[in-house]
Design a protein around this motif. Structure first.
Motif, PDB file in Angstrom:
ATOM      1  N   GLY A   1      12.868  -3.286 -21.926  1.00 47.66           N
ATOM      2  CA  GLY A   1      11.648  -4.075 -21.851  1.00 47.66           C
ATOM      3  C   GLY A   1      10.767  -3.757 -20.665  1.00 47.66           C
ATOM      4  N   ASN A   2      11.345  -3.188 -19.623  1.00 44.21           N
ATOM      5  CA  ASN A   2      10.587  -2.836 -18.415  1.00 44.21           C
ATOM      6  C   ASN A   2      10.807  -1.376 -18.055  1.00 44.21           C
ATOM      7  N   THR A   3       9.753  -0.737 -17.603  1.00 40.77           N
ATOM      8  CA  THR A   3       9.837   0.622 -17.085  1.00 40.77           C
ATOM      9  C   THR A   3       9.076   0.706 -15.775  1.00 40.77           C
ATOM     10  N   GLU A   4       9.423   1.716 -14.991  1.00 40.06           N
ATOM     11  CA  GLU A   4       8.792   1.904 -13.686  1.00 40.06           C
ATOM     12  C   GLU A   4       8.726   3.400 -13.413  1.00 40.06           C
ATOM     13  N   TYR A   5       7.648   3.836 -12.766  1.00 38.14           N
ATOM     14  CA  TYR A   5       7.453   5.266 -12.521  1.00 38.14           C
ATOM     15  C   TYR A   5       7.004   5.523 -11.086  1.00 38.14           C
ATOM     16  N   SER A   6       7.336   6.687 -10.593  1.00 40.70           N
ATOM     17  CA  SER A   6       6.747   7.112  -9.328  1.00 40.70           C
ATOM     18  C   SER A   6       5.281   7.442  -9.561  1.00 40.70           C
ATOM     19  N   ASP A   7       4.495   7.348  -8.510  1.00 41.48           N
ATOM     20  CA  ASP A   7       3.068   7.625  -8.633  1.00 41.48           C
ATOM     21  C   ASP A   7       2.804   9.059  -9.081  1.00 41.48           C
ATOM     22  N   SER A   8       3.681   9.967  -8.700  1.00 39.78           N
ATOM     23  CA  SER A   8       3.458  11.384  -8.989  1.00 39.78           C
ATOM     24  C   SER A   8       3.615  11.727 -10.468  1.00 39.78           C
ATOM     25  N   VAL A   9       4.289  10.876 -11.238  1.00 40.30           N
ATOM     26  CA  VAL A   9       4.515  11.187 -12.654  1.00 40.30           C
ATOM     27  C   VAL A   9       3.871  10.175 -13.584  1.00 40.30           C
ATOM     28  N   LYS A  10       3.350   9.087 -13.036  1.00 39.84           N
ATOM     29  CA  LYS A  10       2.777   8.035 -13.876  1.00 39.84           C
ATOM     30  C   LYS A  10       1.656   8.605 -14.735  1.00 39.84           C
ATOM     31  N   GLY A  11       1.709   8.273 -16.019  1.00 40.49           N
ATOM     32  CA  GLY A  11       0.708   8.777 -16.954  1.00 40.49           C
ATOM     33  C   GLY A  11       1.068  10.101 -17.594  1.00 40.49           C
ATOM     34  N   ARG A  12       2.082  10.786 -17.066  1.00 41.76           N
ATOM     35  CA  ARG A  12       2.504  12.073 -17.624  1.00 41.76           C
ATOM     36  C   ARG A  12       3.915  12.007 -18.198  1.00 41.76           C
ATOM     37  N   PHE A  13       4.782  11.227 -17.573  1.00 43.78           N
ATOM     38  CA  PHE A  13       6.177  11.114 -18.010  1.00 43.78           C
ATOM     39  C   PHE A  13       6.398   9.757 -18.670  1.00 43.78           C
ATOM     40  N   THR A  14       7.340   9.738 -19.624  1.00 43.40           N
ATOM     41  CA  THR A  14       7.714   8.497 -20.281  1.00 43.40           C
ATOM     42  C   THR A  14       9.230   8.407 -20.357  1.00 43.40           C
ATOM     43  N   ILE A  15       9.773   7.311 -19.838  1.00 45.45           N
ATOM     44  CA  ILE A  15      11.208   7.071 -19.944  1.00 45.45           C
ATOM     45  C   ILE A  15      11.460   6.152 -21.129  1.00 45.45           C
ATOM     46  N   SER A  16      12.556   6.395 -21.823  1.00 42.12           N
ATOM     47  CA  SER A  16      12.937   5.553 -22.954  1.00 42.12           C
ATOM     48  C   SER A  16      14.449   5.572 -23.082  1.00 42.12           C
ATOM     49  N   ARG A  17      14.954   4.726 -23.946  1.00 48.53           N
ATOM     50  CA  ARG A  17      16.384   4.694 -24.206  1.00 48.53           C
ATOM     51  C   ARG A  17      16.625   4.237 -25.628  1.00 48.53           C
ATOM     52  N   ASP A  18      17.740   4.692 -26.173  1.00 55.06           N
ATOM     53  CA  ASP A  18      18.201   4.266 -27.483  1.00 55.06           C
ATOM     54  C   ASP A  18      19.632   3.773 -27.284  1.00 55.06           C
ATOM     55  N   ASN A  19      19.789   2.478 -27.189  1.00 58.18           N
ATOM     56  CA  ASN A  19      21.113   1.920 -26.915  1.00 58.18           C
ATOM     57  C   ASN A  19      22.095   2.168 -28.066  1.00 58.18           C
ATOM     58  N   ALA A  20      21.590   2.305 -29.273  1.00 65.65           N
ATOM     59  CA  ALA A  20      22.465   2.592 -30.412  1.00 65.65           C
ATOM     60  C   ALA A  20      23.039   4.011 -30.326  1.00 65.65           C
ATOM     61  N   LYS A  21      22.300   4.911 -29.665  1.00 62.35           N
ATOM     62  CA  LYS A  21      22.749   6.302 -29.533  1.00 62.35           C
ATOM     63  C   LYS A  21      23.312   6.594 -28.144  1.00 62.35           C
ATOM     64  N   ASN A  22      23.371   5.577 -27.291  1.00 58.44           N
ATOM     65  CA  ASN A  22      23.910   5.749 -25.932  1.00 58.44           C
ATOM     66  C   ASN A  22      23.189   6.859 -25.177  1.00 58.44           C
ATOM     67  N   THR A  23      21.878   6.907 -25.311  1.00 60.12           N
ATOM     68  CA  THR A  23      21.114   8.001 -24.732  1.00 60.12           C
ATOM     69  C   THR A  23      19.827   7.490 -24.088  1.00 60.12           C
ATOM     70  N   ALA A  24      19.526   8.061 -22.931  1.00 61.47           N
ATOM     71  CA  ALA A  24      18.240   7.844 -22.282  1.00 61.47           C
ATOM     72  C   ALA A  24      17.442   9.143 -22.320  1.00 61.47           C
ATOM     73  N   TYR A  25      16.131   9.000 -22.277  1.00 51.20           N
ATOM     74  CA  TYR A  25      15.255  10.167 -22.408  1.00 51.20           C
ATOM     75  C   TYR A  25      14.190  10.151 -21.312  1.00 51.20           C
ATOM     76  N   LEU A  26      13.707  11.336 -21.022  1.00 53.08           N
ATOM     77  CA  LEU A  26      12.543  11.459 -20.159  1.00 53.08           C
ATOM     78  C   LEU A  26      11.612  12.485 -20.809  1.00 53.08           C
ATOM     79  N   GLN A  27      10.527  11.995 -21.386  1.00 52.19           N
ATOM     80  CA  GLN A  27       9.517  12.870 -21.963  1.00 52.19           C
ATOM     81  C   GLN A  27       8.544  13.271 -20.864  1.00 52.19           C
ATOM     82  N   MET A  28       8.404  14.567 -20.639  1.00 51.34           N
ATOM     83  CA  MET A  28       7.570  15.075 -19.556  1.00 51.34           C
ATOM     84  C   MET A  28       6.441  15.901 -20.151  1.00 51.34           C
TER      85      MET A  28
END
Length: 127
Positions: free
Chosen positions: A56-83
């Motif tokens: 429900g909450n995400t947080e980013y460093s200023d250097s990547v905000k707007g370019r990177f996206t963090i997400s997770r799929d708890n059903a797949k036990n996986t986190a992602y970082l789209q860059m």
């Protein structure tokens, strides 16, 4: 305990995209707040992004905000970082980390707040 394995790193030209994955095994993945950090040559490990246990909450460093996206799929036990829109200064080893003490909606930025770490995956962005 949880074991974390990152994948998806590689060599990409400036302006390109990569998606990193962090596969978790062991104790229930949804019990952990997740974060991504990076460490460039001769630099300290630095915060990139974090996501709460319930996504429900995400947080980013200023250097990547707007370019990177963090997400997770708890059903797949996986986190992602789209860059996206990668820059040469994004070149680093990227690490995922798990925090066993996070509240359901909480995100954290400090390395010492995370209990478990993956082995890292290299991302190199050429100019």
């Amino acid at each position: 305990q949880v074991q974390l394995v990152e994948s998806g790193g590689g060599l990409v030209q400036a302006g390109g995209s990569l998606r990193l994955s962090c596969a978790a095994s062991g104790r229930s993945f949804s019990s952990y707040g997740m974060g991504w950090f990076r460490q460039g040559p001769g630099q300290e490990r630095a915060f990139v992004a974090a996501i709460s246990r319930n996504a429900g909450n995400t947080e980013y460093s200023d250097s990547v905000k707007g370019r990177f996206t963090i997400s997770r799929d708890n059903a797949k036990n996986t986190a992602y970082l789209q860059m996206n829109s990668l820059k040469p200064e994004d070149t680093a080893v990227y690490y995922c980390a798990a925090d066993s003490t996070a509240w359901r909606w909480e995100t954290k930025r400090m390395t010492d707040e995370y209990d478990y770490w993956g082995q890292g995956t290299q991302v190199t962005v050429s100019s």
